[in-house]
Write a protein that holds these residues in place. Sequence first.
Motif, short mmCIF file in Angstrom:
data_model
loop_
_atom_site.label_atom_id
_atom_site.label_comp_id
_atom_site.label_asym_id
_atom_site.label_seq_id
_atom_site.Cartn_x
_atom_site.Cartn_y
_atom_site.Cartn_z
N CYS A 1 -197.69 -3.52 -11.09
CA CYS A 1 -198.89 -4.21 -11.30
C CYS A 1 -199.91 -3.96 -10.25
N GLY A 2 -201.01 -4.77 -10.27
CA GLY A 2 -202.23 -4.46 -9.14
C GLY A 2 -201.78 -5.05 -7.76
N HIS A 3 -200.94 -5.79 -7.70
CA HIS A 3 -200.46 -6.16 -6.21
C HIS A 3 -199.70 -4.97 -5.58
N CYS A 4 -198.88 -4.11 -6.43
CA CYS A 4 -198.25 -3.00 -6.21
C CYS A 4 -199.20 -1.66 -5.57
N VAL A 5 -200.32 -1.81 -6.58
CA VAL A 5 -201.40 -0.82 -6.09
C VAL A 5 -201.89 -1.22 -4.75
N LYS A 6 -202.45 -2.45 -4.62
CA LYS A 6 -202.78 -2.78 -3.38
C LYS A 6 -201.91 -2.54 -2.08
N ALA A 7 -200.77 -2.86 -2.32
CA ALA A 7 -199.70 -2.71 -1.16
C ALA A 7 -199.57 -1.19 -0.71
N VAL A 8 -199.54 -0.36 -1.84
CA VAL A 8 -199.19 0.99 -1.50
C VAL A 8 -200.58 1.71 -1.04
N THR A 9 -201.69 1.13 -1.24
CA THR A 9 -202.94 1.66 -0.96
C THR A 9 -203.19 1.36 0.58
N ARG A 10 -202.88 -0.13 0.67
CA ARG A 10 -203.05 -0.62 2.20
C ARG A 10 -202.12 -0.11 3.18
N ALA A 11 -200.82 0.37 2.65
CA ALA A 11 -199.78 0.85 3.58
C ALA A 11 -200.51 2.21 4.09
N VAL A 12 -201.11 3.22 3.09
CA VAL A 12 -201.51 4.39 3.68
C VAL A 12 -202.82 4.38 4.18
N HIS A 13 -203.69 3.15 4.05
CA HIS A 13 -204.74 2.92 4.91
C HIS A 13 -204.60 2.60 6.40
N THR A 14 -203.19 1.83 6.36
CA THR A 14 -203.18 1.44 7.72
C THR A 14 -202.69 2.74 8.50
N GLN A 15 -202.47 3.76 8.00
CA GLN A 15 -201.98 4.81 8.88
C GLN A 15 -203.35 5.92 9.00
N ASP A 16 -204.15 5.67 7.79
CA ASP A 16 -205.36 6.52 7.93
C ASP A 16 -206.39 5.88 7.00
N GLU A 17 -207.44 5.15 7.60
CA GLU A 17 -208.43 4.17 7.06
C GLU A 17 -209.19 5.07 6.13
N ASP A 18 -209.51 6.23 6.59
CA ASP A 18 -210.36 7.49 5.47
C ASP A 18 -209.70 8.00 4.32
N ALA A 19 -208.40 7.83 4.30
CA ALA A 19 -207.65 8.28 3.22
C ALA A 19 -208.14 7.84 1.97
N VAL A 20 -208.09 8.78 0.92
CA VAL A 20 -208.54 8.72 -0.71
C VAL A 20 -207.17 8.50 -0.99
N VAL A 21 -206.95 7.36 -1.81
CA VAL A 21 -205.67 6.98 -2.51
C VAL A 21 -205.83 6.54 -3.86
#
Length: 65
Positions: free
Chosen positions: A11-31
């Motif tokens: 779901c959308g929550h999963c998308v946000k969680a995965v995106t946030r996880a990557v952005h926590t490590q690299d805020e400029d990442a494109v996910v």
Amino acid sequence: MQVFTVQGMTCGHCVKAVTRAVHTQDEDAVVEVDLAHKQVKVRSELSAEQILTAIREEGYAAEAV
């Protein structure tokens, strides 16, 4: 662009969680998340292992394609 298969996203929550996880490590990442194909594409300076670790820490099974 690195591509990963991520199981357990439903779901959308999963998308946000995965995106946030990557952005926590690299805020400029494109996910880009494709729920239908269970794929996550990431453009980042992070290594594949760093991205996998971030996604797995959110509770998702992930592997590089």
